[in-house]
Design an enzyme around this catalytic site. Structure first.
Site, short mmCIF file in Angstrom:
data_model
loop_
_atom_site.label_atom_id
_atom_site.label_comp_id
_atom_site.label_asym_id
_atom_site.label_seq_id
_atom_site.Cartn_x
_atom_site.Cartn_y
_atom_site.Cartn_z
CB SER A 1 -0.94 -0.02 1.21
OG SER A 1 -1.93 0.99 1.08
CG ASN A 2 -0.48 4.62 -1.26
OD1 ASN A 2 -1.14 5.44 -0.63
ND2 ASN A 2 -1.00 3.91 -2.26
N PRO A 3 1.06 5.62 1.93
CG PRO A 3 2.89 6.91 2.54
CD PRO A 3 2.29 6.21 1.37
#
Ligand code: PMT
Length: 207
Positions: free
Chosen positions: A15-17
Site C-alpha cells: 500500500s502507500n501512506p
C-alpha cells in the site's frame, strides 16, 4: 480517495501512506456547493462527509470497477486516490510462512490505470481531473500524465515537501488546466479542495 491495499496473503498487503483526507475534503467541498457526490474510497479511517454516497473498496481492481460503474453519470470526476500500480501475480490463500535462510521474492504485475481508462471513455462535456504525486520534475511529469491519461486538469503536489501530500492536514498544489495559466494553492486540505473546485468550474465555464 485513499490508498488501495494489494494483498499478498491474508495478513499482508502492499500500500502507500494515503490517508484519504484530500479526497474526502474534495467530496465535502463539492457537496457544500450543492453537487451530488459519490465518493469511491480505499481503506481509510475517516468519517465520510454527510450527504455523500460512499462506495468502499479495497484493491485497485475494485476501485477500477467502482469508478467505471459510476463514471457514466458523472459531470466531473476527480481522482485523488493513490492507486496501487502493482499487485502480486498470485495472492496466497494462506499466510506465507518464514523459512530459515530463504528470502521471499514477490512477482508483481501492473494494475489497470483507472484515470487513463476514464480518459479513454470520457463523455463529451465531462471533466476529468487527476492528481500527480511527484518527487521531481513536477511540471514536466504532470504535463505527461495529463496528456497520457487524457485529463482536463491535473493537480500536482511535491510529496517530498513538508506538509504536502500524504497523510497530513495541509497540501500545496499547482493546478494545470489545458489553455489556462497555472494556479498555485497551499493551505488546509479543505482550502486546497475549494481552490481545485474553483479551477474546475473556471474550466467548465470556458469549455
Ligand atoms: O490521501 P492523503 O493522505 O490526503 O494524500 C493526498 C494524496 C497525496 C494521495 C493526493 O494529493 C495525491 O497526490 N493523489 C494522487 C496519488 C497518485 O497516485 O498519483 P500518481 O501520480 O501516481 O497518479 C496520477 C493519477 O492517476 C492520479 O490521479 C491517480 O489517482 C491516477 N491513477 C494512478 C494509478 C492507477 N493505477 N490508476 C489511477 O487512476
Amino acid at each position: 480517495a485513499g490508498p488501495t491495499h494489494e494483498y499478498i496473503d491474508p495478513v499482508r498487503f502492499l500500500s502507500n501512506p494515503s490517508s484519504g483526507k484530500m479526497g474526502f475534503e474534495i467530496a465535502r467541498a463539492a457537496w457544500y456547493r450543492g453537487a451530488e457526490v459519490t465518493l469511491v474510497s480505499g481503506p481509510v479511517s475517516l468519517v465520510p462527509p454527510a450527504g455523500v454516497s460512499v462506495v468502499n473498496v479495497t484493491s485497485a481492481q475494485q476501485m477500477y470497477e467502482a469508478c467505471m460503474d459510476e463514471a457514466a453519470d458523472a459531470d466531473i470526476i476527480i481522482k485523488a486516490a493513490a492507486v496501487g500500480d502493482f499487485r502480486v501475480q498470485e495472492e496466497s490463500a494462506q499466510k506465507i510462512k518464514r523459512k530459515k535462510g530463504e528470502d521471499l521474492v514477490l512477482s508483481l504485475v501492473q494494475n489497470r490505470d483507472i484515470a487513463a481508462e476514464l480518459g479513454r471513455v470520457k463523455k463529451p462535456g465531462q471533466i476529468l481531473v487527476g492528481f500527480a504525486a511527484e518527487t521531481q520534475d513536477l511540471a514536466a511529469n504532470a504535463q505527461k500524465k495529463m496528456a497520457s491519461k487524457n485529463l482536463d486538469i491535473i493537480a500536482v503536489n511535491d510529496v517530498l515537501a513538508k506538509g504536502v501530500g500524504f497523510a497530513c492536514d495541509t497540501n500545496s498544489i499547482t493546478v494545470m488546466a489545458r489553455g489556462c495559466p497555472d494556479v498555485k494553492c497551499s493551505g488546509g486540505k479543505d482550502e486546497v479542495a475549494d481552490a481545485l473546485l474553483d479551477a474546475v468550474l473556471r474550466s467548465k465555464t470556458r469549455g
